[in-house]
Design a protein around this motif. Structure first.
Motif, PDB file in Angstrom:
ATOM      1  N   ARG A 109      -6.190 -11.701  -0.345  1.00 55.70           N
ATOM      2  CA  ARG A 109      -7.482 -11.180   0.119  1.00 55.70           C
ATOM      3  C   ARG A 109      -7.501 -11.133   1.650  1.00 55.70           C
ATOM      4  N   ASP A 110      -6.976 -12.188   2.307  1.00 55.88           N
ATOM      5  CA  ASP A 110      -6.933 -12.210   3.774  1.00 55.88           C
ATOM      6  C   ASP A 110      -6.011 -11.121   4.319  1.00 55.88           C
ATOM      7  N   LEU A 111      -4.860 -10.932   3.676  1.00 56.15           N
ATOM      8  CA  LEU A 111      -3.933  -9.881   4.107  1.00 56.15           C
ATOM      9  C   LEU A 111      -4.554  -8.505   3.905  1.00 56.15           C
ATOM     10  N   TYR A 125       0.838  -1.198   0.000  1.00 50.76           N
ATOM     11  CA  TYR A 125       0.000   0.000   0.000  1.00 50.76           C
ATOM     12  C   TYR A 125       0.871   1.245   0.000  1.00 50.76           C
ATOM     13  N   ARG A 126       0.443   2.266  -0.755  1.00 47.68           N
ATOM     14  CA  ARG A 126       1.057   3.590  -0.658  1.00 47.68           C
ATOM     15  C   ARG A 126       0.542   4.223   0.623  1.00 47.68           C
ATOM     16  N   VAL A 127       1.409   4.961   1.277  1.00 45.16           N
ATOM     17  CA  VAL A 127       1.063   5.548   2.570  1.00 45.16           C
ATOM     18  C   VAL A 127       1.297   7.048   2.506  1.00 45.16           C
ATOM     19  N   THR A 128       0.297   7.812   2.943  1.00 41.46           N
ATOM     20  CA  THR A 128       0.476   9.261   2.998  1.00 41.46           C
ATOM     21  C   THR A 128       0.769   9.735   4.421  1.00 41.46           C
ATOM     22  N   GLU A 129       0.312   8.965   5.410  1.00 34.88           N
ATOM     23  CA  GLU A 129       0.531   9.353   6.805  1.00 34.88           C
ATOM     24  C   GLU A 129       1.083   8.158   7.587  1.00 34.88           C
ATOM     25  N   PRO A 130       2.413   7.971   7.572  1.00 29.96           N
ATOM     26  CA  PRO A 130       3.020   6.814   8.238  1.00 29.96           C
ATOM     27  C   PRO A 130       2.691   6.712   9.724  1.00 29.96           C
ATOM     28  N   ASP A 131       2.546   7.854  10.391  1.00 31.46           N
ATOM     29  CA  ASP A 131       2.256   7.817  11.829  1.00 31.46           C
ATOM     30  C   ASP A 131       0.931   7.113  12.129  1.00 31.46           C
ATOM     31  N   THR A 132      -0.031   7.185  11.208  1.00 29.17           N
ATOM     32  CA  THR A 132      -1.314   6.519  11.451  1.00 29.17           C
ATOM     33  C   THR A 132      -1.148   4.997  11.415  1.00 29.17           C
ATOM     34  N   ILE A 133      -0.262   4.495  10.570  1.00 21.11           N
ATOM     35  CA  ILE A 133      -0.004   3.048  10.532  1.00 21.11           C
ATOM     36  C   ILE A 133       0.699   2.610  11.804  1.00 21.11           C
ATOM     37  N   VAL A 134       1.702   3.366  12.218  1.00 23.18           N
ATOM     38  CA  VAL A 134       2.426   3.037  13.445  1.00 23.18           C
ATOM     39  C   VAL A 134       1.452   2.971  14.622  1.00 23.18           C
ATOM     40  N   ALA A 135       0.559   3.949  14.713  1.00 23.32           N
ATOM     41  CA  ALA A 135      -0.419   3.983  15.811  1.00 23.32           C
ATOM     42  C   ALA A 135      -1.400   2.818  15.714  1.00 23.32           C
ATOM     43  N   ALA A 136      -1.886   2.517  14.504  1.00 25.20           N
ATOM     44  CA  ALA A 136      -2.841   1.412  14.325  1.00 25.20           C
ATOM     45  C   ALA A 136      -2.195   0.077  14.660  1.00 25.20           C
ATOM     46  N   GLY A 176      -7.409  -3.623   5.976  1.00 22.36           N
ATOM     47  CA  GLY A 176      -8.651  -2.867   6.128  1.00 22.36           C
ATOM     48  C   GLY A 176      -9.082  -2.745   7.579  1.00 22.36           C
ATOM     49  N   SER A 177      -8.776  -3.784   8.393  1.00 28.88           N
ATOM     50  CA  SER A 177      -9.161  -3.769   9.808  1.00 28.88           C
ATOM     51  C   SER A 177      -8.385  -2.730  10.611  1.00 28.88           C
ATOM     52  N   LEU A 178      -7.308  -2.205  10.046  1.00 32.85           N
ATOM     53  CA  LEU A 178      -6.529  -1.181  10.745  1.00 32.85           C
ATOM     54  C   LEU A 178      -7.289   0.138  10.816  1.00 32.85           C
TER      55      LEU A 178
END
Length: 185
Positions: free
Chosen positions: A153-155, A12-23, A160-162
């Motif tokens: 699909r599972d990954l 996935y392309r990421v625009t806000e890395p901090d949101t992934i780290v937090a999730a 999506g659950s993040l």
């Protein structure tokens, strides 16, 4: 990796890395300290960008923390579902020469900073890739007869659950860099 083991991933392309780290932190995942990876990608002689990668073997020579890793990937179902074999080598320059002697041609250099974590058999990677930006990869090693699209699909369902906006990407870093560097040429 042994025979029959496949590495299957989604990216996935990421625009806000901090949101992934937090999730990820909410799922109990702490990402590692960043490490720099310097990869030289190689394609088989006669293969060119724009052709399908499925059924062709591609090589990579990576340097990370003073270690050199040689890897061969063979995309099976799609670019992000590969049979993979990797081993450490002592001398990068000698391995580069050996790869050329095997008939591979160098394509692009991929320089990235990677942070990793693990959860439920998944490898989670947050990559800052030179010339491209930030990406989030979820990888899984699969040895059974599961279809790559089912695993992907599972990954993707996990991603999506993040609960954060992610833009799925189906190309490998070498293809993305090649495209980015040839725009306007």
């Amino acid at each position: 990796m042994g025979d029959g083991i496949r590495e299957i991933e989604v990216k996935y392309r990421v625009t806000e890395p901090d949101t992934i780290v937090a999730a990820l932190r909410q799922h109990g995942v702490e990402l590692s300290a960043p490490v720099r990876q310097d990869d030289q990608a190689y394609a088989p002689a006669g293969w060119t960008y724009g052709q399908s990668k499925a059924g062709h073997s591609f090589a990579r020579l990576r340097t990370q923390d003073g270690r050199h890793l040689f890897c061969v990937k063979r995309p099976l179902d799609n670019e992000l579902a590969c049979a993979e074999h990797e081993t450490e080598v002592v001398e990068r320059d000698q391995m580069h020469a050996a790869i050329l002697a095997m008939g591979f041609q160098p394509t692009v250099r991929i320089i990235k900073t990677r942070r990793t974590g693990r959860l439920d058999g998944m490898s989670l990677c947050l990559d800052e890739v030179r010339h491209l930006g930030t990406f989030f990869e979820i990888e899984m090693l699969v040895g059974d007869g599961r279809l790559a699209v089912d695993v992907q699909r599972d990954l993707d369902r996990f991603a999506g659950s993040l609960g954060i906006g992610l833009q799925r990407c189906t190309e490998t870093y070498d293809s993305l860099i090649r495209a980015a560097l040839t725009v306007g040429v």
